[in-house]
Motif scaffolding. Structure first.
Motif, mmCIF file in Angstrom:
data_model
loop_
_atom_site.group_PDB
_atom_site.id
_atom_site.type_symbol
_atom_site.label_atom_id
_atom_site.label_comp_id
_atom_site.label_asym_id
_atom_site.label_seq_id
_atom_site.Cartn_x
_atom_site.Cartn_y
_atom_site.Cartn_z
ATOM 1 N N SER A 1 -94.322 112.519 15.533
ATOM 2 C CA SER A 1 -93.520 111.305 14.941
ATOM 3 C C SER A 1 -92.326 110.865 16.558
ATOM 4 C CB SER A 1 -92.659 111.160 13.239
ATOM 5 O OG SER A 1 -92.095 112.272 14.035
ATOM 6 N N THR A 2 -91.630 112.351 16.969
ATOM 7 C CA THR A 2 -90.958 111.632 18.004
ATOM 8 C C THR A 2 -91.478 110.524 19.260
ATOM 9 O OG1 THR A 2 -90.329 114.085 17.589
ATOM 10 C CG2 THR A 2 -89.700 112.819 19.444
ATOM 11 N N ARG B 1 -105.595 114.137 15.999
ATOM 12 C CA ARG B 1 -105.477 114.934 13.951
ATOM 13 C C ARG B 1 -107.371 114.233 14.297
ATOM 14 N NH1 ARG B 1 -100.603 113.060 12.685
ATOM 15 N NH2 ARG B 1 -99.278 114.412 13.968
ATOM 16 N N ALA C 1 -98.593 121.105 20.712
ATOM 17 C CA ALA C 1 -99.704 120.854 20.823
ATOM 18 C C ALA C 1 -100.277 120.883 19.509
ATOM 19 C CB ALA C 1 -100.752 121.110 21.807
ATOM 20 N N LYS D 1 -85.565 120.933 14.336
ATOM 21 C CA LYS D 1 -85.731 121.602 15.471
ATOM 22 C C LYS D 1 -84.661 122.457 15.576
ATOM 23 C CE LYS D 1 -89.365 119.134 15.144
ATOM 24 N NZ LYS D 1 -90.013 117.671 15.689
#
Ligand code: 6PG
Length: 233
Positions: free
Chosen positions: A38-39, A68, A144, A195
């Motif tokens: 999302s970042t 994905r 990753a 984070k």
């Protein structure tokens, strides 16, 4: 290791936009591996709204650090996110987009992407060479799609591998450490207070920080772009 701290995602995005603008003025062609999650959404929004002219988008060839194993129109698809927030809004030629085919069975998507990066990228030390690898970091220290429970994938002799999300079991195709560390530069885009703990451990080499895949990126070529929350302030 270089770190830059911004008071907002928008300010971080403008720093990156200016950086891309300079790079595309000075280089005929640059190869970038994009991060997912999302970042990048907000960062891509600022790039598409404010840098459509300042960056020479036709000089950038786009690849991914991971994807994905879902179809390109799936809500979980990193390609879909990037198309929505970047490609559909900018003059990026289709021929410059080299996506990971998440719709294929994982082993087929893996084989296909290994062939693509082996064929389409210049080589350095016999390995595919990216000018920039963009990476995010999960709050578990993954980067990753190499997760702490599969950290051995980082040292794989392959160009990319299949990773497994620790809770969902979702399969991902991911670049390995030797390709990531073979790049000219790795740029981490990391924001948000969830984070901060791992950022602190990795940047300050605390505890058993090397168990986090994000810590395995060569420090001498990584630039961490962080917001204030991600550094706990
Ligand atoms: C992915 C990513 C992954 C991501 C981190 C951070 O496909 O999920 O490439 O490595 O960068 O999970 O994700 P957020 O930006 O959503 O926190």
């Amino acid at each position: 290791m270089e770190t830059k701290i911004f008071y907002s995602k928008q300010q971080l995005a403008r720093f990156f936009g200016d950086y891309l603008s300079t790079l595309t003025q000075e280089n005929e062609q640059i190869n970038i591996a994009l991060s997912g999650g999302s970042t990048p959404e907000t960062i891509f929004d600022v790039l598409s709204q404010e840098y459509s002219n300042a960056v020479d988008w036709e000089r950038i060839r786009f690849f991914w650090g991971d994807e994905r194993c879902v179809p390109p129109d799936d809500g979980e698809s990193n390609y879909k996110m990037t198309h929505q927030h970047l490609f559909s809004l900018l003059p990026v030629p289709e021929k410059n987009i080299f996506r990971i085919k998440g719709e294929l069975p994982p082993e087929d998507a893996l084989r296909d992407y290994r062939e693509i990066i082996d064929k389409e990228l210049p080589k350095k030390e016999g390995l595919p060479f990216f000018d920039i690898v963009l990476l995010g970091m999960g709050d578990d220290g993954h980067t990753a799609s190499i997760f702490p429970h599969e950290i051995d994938l980082w040292d794989s002799s392959e160009l990319c591998e299949i990773g497994t999300h620790p809770t969902s079991g979702q399969k991902r195709v991911t670049l390995t450490g030797r390709v990531i560390n073979n790049s000219r530069e790795v740029i981490f885009l990391v924001t948000g207070k969830n984070k901060a703990e791992k950022v602190d451990e990795i940047l300050n080499e605390k505890n058993d920080y090397m168990k986090y895949p994000a810590a395995r990126v060569n420090r001498d070529k990584s630039l961490w772009l962080l917001d204030q929350e991600a550094v706990g302030s």
